[in-house]
Design an enzyme around this catalytic site. Structure first.
Site, PDB file in Angstrom:
ATOM      1  N   SER A 145      69.372  92.135  51.645  1.00  0.00           N
ATOM      2  CA  SER A 145      69.295  90.871  52.380  1.00  0.00           C
ATOM      3  C   SER A 145      68.403  91.038  53.602  1.00  0.00           C
ATOM      4  O   SER A 145      68.232  92.156  54.108  1.00  0.00           O
ATOM      5  CB  SER A 145      70.692  90.449  52.838  1.00  0.00           C
ATOM      6  N   TYR A 158      79.076  91.965  57.624  1.00  0.00           N
ATOM      7  CA  TYR A 158      78.152  91.624  56.517  1.00  0.00           C
ATOM      8  C   TYR A 158      76.826  92.339  56.734  1.00  0.00           C
ATOM      9  O   TYR A 158      76.272  92.946  55.809  1.00  0.00           O
ATOM     10  CB  TYR A 158      77.950  90.108  56.408  1.00  0.00           C
TER      11      TYR A 158
HETATM   12  N1  LIG Z   1      72.543  83.215  49.377  1.00  0.00           N
HETATM   13  C1  LIG Z   1      71.944  83.897  50.340  1.00  0.00           C
HETATM   14  O1  LIG Z   1      71.502  83.306  51.363  1.00  0.00           O
HETATM   15  C2  LIG Z   1      71.706  85.380  50.207  1.00  0.00           C
HETATM   16  C3  LIG Z   1      70.746  85.967  51.023  1.00  0.00           C
HETATM   17  C4  LIG Z   1      70.527  87.331  50.921  1.00  0.00           C
HETATM   18  C5  LIG Z   1      71.252  88.083  50.019  1.00  0.00           C
HETATM   19  N2  LIG Z   1      72.187  87.485  49.236  1.00  0.00           N
HETATM   20  C6  LIG Z   1      72.941  88.338  48.294  1.00  0.00           C
HETATM   21  O2  LIG Z   1      72.695  87.871  46.985  1.00  0.00           O
HETATM   22  C7  LIG Z   1      73.781  88.275  46.128  1.00  0.00           C
HETATM   23  C8  LIG Z   1      74.215  87.086  45.291  1.00  0.00           C
HETATM   24  O3  LIG Z   1      74.698  86.077  46.160  1.00  0.00           O
HETATM   25  P1  LIG Z   1      74.489  84.521  45.864  1.00  0.00           P
HETATM   26  O4  LIG Z   1      73.736  83.962  47.003  1.00  0.00           O
HETATM   27  O5  LIG Z   1      73.975  84.304  44.492  1.00  0.00           O
HETATM   28  O6  LIG Z   1      76.015  84.024  46.021  1.00  0.00           O
HETATM   29  P2  LIG Z   1      77.005  83.299  44.983  1.00  0.00           P
HETATM   30  O7  LIG Z   1      76.374  82.074  44.434  1.00  0.00           O
HETATM   31  O8  LIG Z   1      78.297  83.164  45.727  1.00  0.00           O
HETATM   32  O9  LIG Z   1      77.164  84.374  43.810  1.00  0.00           O
HETATM   33  C9  LIG Z   1      77.822  85.596  44.046  1.00  0.00           C
HETATM   34  C10 LIG Z   1      78.105  86.283  42.714  1.00  0.00           C
HETATM   35  O10 LIG Z   1      78.738  87.546  42.990  1.00  0.00           O
HETATM   36  C11 LIG Z   1      79.850  87.666  42.137  1.00  0.00           C
HETATM   37  N3  LIG Z   1      80.883  88.515  42.706  1.00  0.00           N
HETATM   38  C12 LIG Z   1      81.432  88.434  43.957  1.00  0.00           C
HETATM   39  N4  LIG Z   1      82.405  89.350  44.080  1.00  0.00           N
HETATM   40  C13 LIG Z   1      82.457  90.025  42.894  1.00  0.00           C
HETATM   41  C14 LIG Z   1      83.262  91.074  42.410  1.00  0.00           C
HETATM   42  N5  LIG Z   1      84.214  91.647  43.168  1.00  0.00           N
HETATM   43  N6  LIG Z   1      83.067  91.529  41.146  1.00  0.00           N
HETATM   44  C15 LIG Z   1      82.113  90.975  40.382  1.00  0.00           C
HETATM   45  N7  LIG Z   1      81.314  89.971  40.783  1.00  0.00           N
HETATM   46  C16 LIG Z   1      81.493  89.505  42.029  1.00  0.00           C
HETATM   47  C17 LIG Z   1      80.348  86.242  41.921  1.00  0.00           C
HETATM   48  O11 LIG Z   1      81.059  86.165  40.695  1.00  0.00           O
HETATM   49  P3  LIG Z   1      82.643  85.959  40.541  1.00  0.00           P
HETATM   50  O12 LIG Z   1      83.129  85.253  41.768  1.00  0.00           O
HETATM   51  O13 LIG Z   1      82.776  85.155  39.283  1.00  0.00           O
HETATM   52  O14 LIG Z   1      83.154  87.343  40.391  1.00  0.00           O
HETATM   53  C18 LIG Z   1      79.035  85.484  41.829  1.00  0.00           C
HETATM   54  O15 LIG Z   1      78.575  85.524  40.518  1.00  0.00           O
HETATM   55  C19 LIG Z   1      74.859  88.847  47.055  1.00  0.00           C
HETATM   56  O16 LIG Z   1      74.778  90.265  47.026  1.00  0.00           O
HETATM   57  C20 LIG Z   1      74.461  88.316  48.430  1.00  0.00           C
HETATM   58  O17 LIG Z   1      74.908  89.149  49.471  1.00  0.00           O
HETATM   59  C21 LIG Z   1      72.430  86.151  49.296  1.00  0.00           C
END
Ligand SMILES: NC(=O)c1ccc[n+]([C@@H]2O[C@H](COP(=O)([O-])OP(=O)(O)OC[C@H]3O[C@@H](n4cnc5c(N)ncnc54)[C@H](OP(=O)(O)O)[C@@H]3O)[C@@H](O)[C@H]2O)c1
Length: 260
Positions: A145, A158
């Site tokens: 991130s 975080y």
């Molecule tokens: N959105 C942003 O602004 C942003 C920016 C930088 C980095 N990121 C990173 O991008 C990644 C994906 O995030 P996103 O933005 O796509 O958020 P999201 O829409 O909330 O998706 C998160 C995913 O992670 C899965 N997950 C969470 N806890 C888990 C666990 N214990 N075991 C297995 N799967 C798990 C969730 O699936 P289930 O709940 O079904 O398990 C979901 O599929 C994360 O690592 C986040 O830190 C996001």
């Protein structure tokens, strides 16, 4: 652009939403074979049914909590037994939980973030890397991130988890020298997914405010960047890609409509 991932087996953790789901869609469109993992099995099962119908690629789904080391070990064993060792692993599962000053931080939020973002990534990688080494090839992409570069107010734990993902990506890449496995990281800025809704414990209004006044990244933008990373020729490794919305110059500088 040459398609180098057609027929490759790609494991995506956190494929039930956001960036992980968009990656699954992008890879399926390129003819990759998919292994999809998340806790919400109904969601990845729906995705599997739709993508295998629309794209005719082999897809298998597994309910898995990446925090559960024993379950992750059993999952790796099942993949090995079914000769489903991934060519490419996308360590995407992750979350932010809460946005509080350090002195008011909630232990459960902290555990959730550290156990998922750091230990979950370790659990999956440690279980699968030996299989990839045995196969003599592989590519791991860790989702870091912008928060792994700059700490922002109330980001504390975080931020720490994403700094850790950055250190681990560098460490894994060094230690895997000579194995044929590349390690990359992608570091997105603000992406409009369920991320903020999860961070604010389901408060949709608070989540929506994060993306107000500018155009954030969409999950598909990040998936396209991940596609670029995994599609690179074998002699190329994109070690880290920092990708932000055009309006987000850094963590602190976001051009929002109506703000000077
Ligand atoms: N959105 C942003 O602004 C942003 C920016 C930088 C980095 N990121 C990173 O991008 C990644 C994906 O995030 P996103 O933005 O796509 O958020 P999201 O829409 O909330 O998706 C998160 C995913 O992670 C899965 N997950 C969470 N806890 C888990 C666990 N214990 N075991 C297995 N799967 C798990 C969730 O699936 P289930 O709940 O079904 O398990 C979901 O599929 C994360 O690592 C986040 O830190 C996001």
């Amino acid at each position: 652009m040459e398609n180098r991932i057609q027929g490759k087996r790609i494991l995506v953790t956190g494929a039930s939403a956001g960036i992980g789901r968009a990656c699954a869609e992008r890879f399926a469109a390129a003819g990759a074979h998919l292994l999809l993992v998340a806790r919400r099995f109904d969601r990845i099962e729906d995705l599997r049914a739709r993508l295998s119908r629309e794209k005719s690629v082999p897809i298998a789904c597994f309910p898995l909590d990446v925090r559960d080391r024993e379950a992750v070990g059993a999952f790796a064993g099942e993949l090995a037994g079914r000769q489903l060792t991934p060519d490419i692993l996308i360590n995407n599962a992750g979350l932010a939980s809460g946005l509080d000053p350090f002195q008011e931080g909630d232990w459960d939020d902290w555990d959730r973030m550290i156990d998922t973002n750091v230990k979950g990534l370790l659990n999956v990688s440690r279980a699968l890397v030996p299989l990839m080494i045995a196969a003599g090839r592989g590519h791991i992409v860790n989702v870091g991130s912008l928060a792994g570069y700059q700490v922002y107010p109330k980001g504390n734990v975080y931020n720490a988890t994403k700094f850790a993902v950055r250190a681990l990506s560098e460490g894994m890449n060094i230690d895997l020298a000579g194995t044929g496995i590349r390690v990359s990281m992608i570091s997105p800025g603000a992406v409009n997914t369920e991320f903020s809704e999860v961070r604010f414990h389901g408060d949709r209004e608070a989540a929506a405010r994060v993306y107000e006044g500018y155009t954030p990244l969409y999950a598909e933008d990040v998936a396209e960047a991940v596609f670029f990373i995994v599609n690179a020729p074998p002699h190329v490794n994109v070690q880290n890609m920092l990708i932000t919305p055009a309006a987000q110059r850094n963590v602190y500088c976001v051009e929002r409509a109506g703000q000077a």
